[in-house]
Scaffold this motif. Structure first.
Motif, PDB file in Angstrom:
ATOM      1  N   PRO A   1       6.385  47.551  15.732  1.00  0.00           N
ATOM      2  CA  PRO A   1       5.312  48.382  16.498  1.00  0.00           C
ATOM      3  C   PRO A   1       5.810  50.031  15.628  1.00  0.00           C
ATOM      4  O   PRO A   1       7.050  50.086  15.256  1.00  0.00           O
ATOM      5  CB  PRO A   1       5.475  49.384  17.583  1.00  0.00           C
ATOM      6  CG  PRO A   1       6.412  47.972  18.029  1.00  0.00           C
ATOM      7  CD  PRO A   1       6.920  47.044  17.468  1.00  0.00           C
TER       8      PRO A   1
ATOM      9  N   ASP B   1       5.955  55.715  16.924  1.00  0.00           N
ATOM     10  CA  ASP B   1       5.940  56.222  18.253  1.00  0.00           C
ATOM     11  C   ASP B   1       5.422  55.439  19.976  1.00  0.00           C
ATOM     12  O   ASP B   1       6.575  55.878  20.541  1.00  0.00           O
ATOM     13  CB  ASP B   1       4.191  56.833  18.207  1.00  0.00           C
ATOM     14  CG  ASP B   1       3.712  55.985  17.631  1.00  0.00           C
ATOM     15  OD1 ASP B   1       4.116  55.052  17.237  1.00  0.00           O
ATOM     16  OD2 ASP B   1       1.878  55.855  18.241  1.00  0.00           O
ATOM     17  N   ALA B   2       5.696  54.463  19.477  1.00  0.00           N
ATOM     18  CA  ALA B   2       5.668  53.561  20.851  1.00  0.00           C
ATOM     19  C   ALA B   2       7.163  53.535  21.205  1.00  0.00           C
ATOM     20  O   ALA B   2       6.919  53.577  22.596  1.00  0.00           O
ATOM     21  CB  ALA B   2       5.642  51.926  20.053  1.00  0.00           C
ATOM     22  N   TYR B   3       8.136  53.103  20.540  1.00  0.00           N
ATOM     23  CA  TYR B   3       9.503  53.119  20.544  1.00  0.00           C
ATOM     24  C   TYR B   3       9.866  54.660  21.341  1.00  0.00           C
ATOM     25  O   TYR B   3      10.693  55.110  22.446  1.00  0.00           O
ATOM     26  CB  TYR B   3      10.658  53.518  19.395  1.00  0.00           C
ATOM     27  CG  TYR B   3      10.778  51.845  19.159  1.00  0.00           C
ATOM     28  CD1 TYR B   3      10.739  51.293  19.685  1.00  0.00           C
ATOM     29  CD2 TYR B   3       9.576  51.632  17.821  1.00  0.00           C
ATOM     30  CE1 TYR B   3      11.074  49.395  18.855  1.00  0.00           C
ATOM     31  CE2 TYR B   3       9.451  50.722  17.716  1.00  0.00           C
ATOM     32  CZ  TYR B   3      10.392  49.407  18.170  1.00  0.00           C
ATOM     33  OH  TYR B   3      10.331  47.856  17.678  1.00  0.00           O
TER      34      TYR B   3
ATOM     35  N   ASN C   1       8.458  55.438  25.189  1.00  0.00           N
ATOM     36  CA  ASN C   1       9.112  54.123  25.736  1.00  0.00           C
ATOM     37  C   ASN C   1      10.580  54.828  26.748  1.00  0.00           C
ATOM     38  O   ASN C   1      10.941  55.040  27.434  1.00  0.00           O
ATOM     39  CB  ASN C   1       9.759  53.415  25.389  1.00  0.00           C
ATOM     40  CG  ASN C   1       8.742  51.743  25.791  1.00  0.00           C
ATOM     41  OD1 ASN C   1       6.920  52.242  25.764  1.00  0.00           O
ATOM     42  ND2 ASN C   1       8.330  51.093  24.626  1.00  0.00           N
TER      43      ASN C   1
ATOM     44  N   GLU D   1       0.931  56.560  30.058  1.00  0.00           N
ATOM     45  CA  GLU D   1       1.011  55.808  29.187  1.00  0.00           C
ATOM     46  C   GLU D   1      -0.539  55.602  29.062  1.00  0.00           C
ATOM     47  O   GLU D   1      -1.574  55.062  27.982  1.00  0.00           O
ATOM     48  CB  GLU D   1       0.125  54.754  30.661  1.00  0.00           C
ATOM     49  CG  GLU D   1       2.135  54.286  31.314  1.00  0.00           C
ATOM     50  CD  GLU D   1       1.564  53.386  31.961  1.00  0.00           C
ATOM     51  OE1 GLU D   1       0.593  53.504  33.578  1.00  0.00           O
ATOM     52  OE2 GLU D   1       2.978  52.227  33.317  1.00  0.00           O
TER      53      GLU D   1
ATOM     54  N   ARG E   1      -2.056  57.746  20.920  1.00  0.00           N
ATOM     55  CA  ARG E   1      -1.084  57.207  19.432  1.00  0.00           C
ATOM     56  C   ARG E   1      -1.697  57.205  18.070  1.00  0.00           C
ATOM     57  O   ARG E   1      -2.774  56.638  17.581  1.00  0.00           O
ATOM     58  CB  ARG E   1      -0.745  55.610  19.397  1.00  0.00           C
ATOM     59  CG  ARG E   1       0.396  55.816  20.819  1.00  0.00           C
ATOM     60  CD  ARG E   1       0.446  54.157  21.039  1.00  0.00           C
ATOM     61  NE  ARG E   1       1.782  53.612  19.633  1.00  0.00           N
ATOM     62  CZ  ARG E   1       1.718  52.561  19.135  1.00  0.00           C
ATOM     63  NH1 ARG E   1       1.126  51.688  19.819  1.00  0.00           N
ATOM     64  NH2 ARG E   1       2.205  52.087  18.216  1.00  0.00           N
TER      65      ARG E   1
END
Length: 351
Positions: free
Chosen positions: A116, A119-121, A124, A130, A134
């Motif tokens: 991924p 942005d996903a990291y 988190n 949630e 993105r």
């Protein structure tokens, strides 16, 4: 009236840095088996690149030692996550925003491959919401800092009372090709550096900062060969056509004047030029074009000198310099950057 404003810009630099003078011995060592005339020419390119210092996610010695695409990309992935998280933290602190107040996250990078995407990291690590929207922007090169702002503006224009973060993280040193003795590789090695920037934007009524009064992209037809990367077994290999500055000069009037006219402005009204420092020759070309119109791009030249060209990140460092000055109400600024495609991206701001 649903205005979109740029609330803040923050930056984050990687841990390693070197003055250009300290890099020259490494360049000499790298080119020791090359023809002496070629070596002298390359050292001249480094000395004349108008870059005094650059930052890097790797030690300079590591950059000049052979490593596979896999190894370099692993370093890229590890380090851009750290830089991306930290630069968003810096921006949140600067603007007094909470991390979970962001509705839209755009990450910009073209100097490595991650799925991924970054942005996903960041979501988190900083516990973003949630339901955050993105958008990773990966293949627009140096222009993508401005592209990210354009996408954020369009999202916020359609959605009042929302907040967006544009995070650009680049490591051109992770793309450096040790076995490539082309002029494109020499020039890019001489001008590029690593860095990260974050821009926070808002469509809230009480948001402060310059508002975006216009934005646009300009596509140079049949110019895909001008700039980009070839994906080889060794990694991302730079494509850089020497004709780039001349091509920009040729299209310049069409890029600037109709765009400003469309947004009820003109070059006379625009005092502040927030231009991406692509390299010394591009800076000189644009400086001559704007100079003829009675403008200067001193901040662009200074950012190139202090950090080198950090691809999509660089124009955001120029933008930060303008945001950190309290400019007079009604002052206009134009953001401009060029990238693969070939394309020009523009944003018109009013304080």
């Amino acid at each position: 009236m649903n205005d979109v404003k740029i609330v803040t810009v923050a930056k984050q630099l990687p841990e390693y840095s070197r003055e250009t003078a300290a890099i020259l011995p490494l360049v000499e060592f790298w080119l020791q088996n090359q023809d002496e005339r070629f070596r002298r020419k390359v050292l001249k390119i480094f000395e004349g690149a108008a870059v005094d210092k650059r930052f890097s996610i790797m030690k300079p010695e590591e950059v000049f030692t052979a490593s596979s695409f896999e190894e370099k990309n692993a370093i890229y992935a590890r380090e851009v996550k750290k830089l991306g998280v930290q630069v968003l933290k810096n921006a949140l602190k600067k603007s007094n925003w909470k991390a979970d107040s962001i509705d839209y996250i755009i990450t910009v990078s073209c100097t490595g491959i991650m799925i991924p995407s970054l942005d996903a990291y960041i979501i988190n690590d900083l516990d973003l919401r949630e339901d955050i929207v993105r958008l990773p922007v990966t293949e627009m090169g140096c222009a993508a800092g401005v592209s990210g702002i354009i996408y954020a503006k369009n999202f916020l224009k359609a959605n009042p009372n929302k907040r967006a973060a544009v995070i650009a993280v680049e490591s051109p040193t992770a793309t450096f090709q040790l076995e490539d003795y082309s002029m494109a590789n020499m020039v890019s090695a001489a001008i590029f550096g690593d860095g990260a920037a974050c821009v926070l934007l808002s469509s809230e009524e009480d948001a402060t900062g310059p508002k975006i009064i216009g934005e646009g992209m300009y596509h140079f037809k049949d110019a895909t060969q001008m700039m980009g990367f070839d994906l080889t077994n060794e990694g991302l290999k730079m494509i850089l056509d020497p004709a780039v500055p001349a091509t920009i000069a040729e299209h310049f009037p069409k890029i600037i004047h109709p765009f400003l006219a469309k947004h009820h402005s003109s070059i006379e009204k625009v005092e502040h030029l927030i231009f991406h420092p692509g390299g010394r020759k591009i800076v000189q070309t644009v400086e001559e074009l704007f100079g003829a119109l009675g403008k200067n791009i001193d901040d662009t030249r200074e950012v190139l000198r202090l950090y080198g060209n950090m691809s999509s990140v660089t124009v955001l460092y120029v933008l930060e310099r303008f945001l950190d000055r309290n400019l007079e109400k009604g002052a206009q600024g134009i953001m401009l950057s060029f990238g693969p495609g070939f394309s020009a991206q523009r944003v018109l701001l009013e304080w």
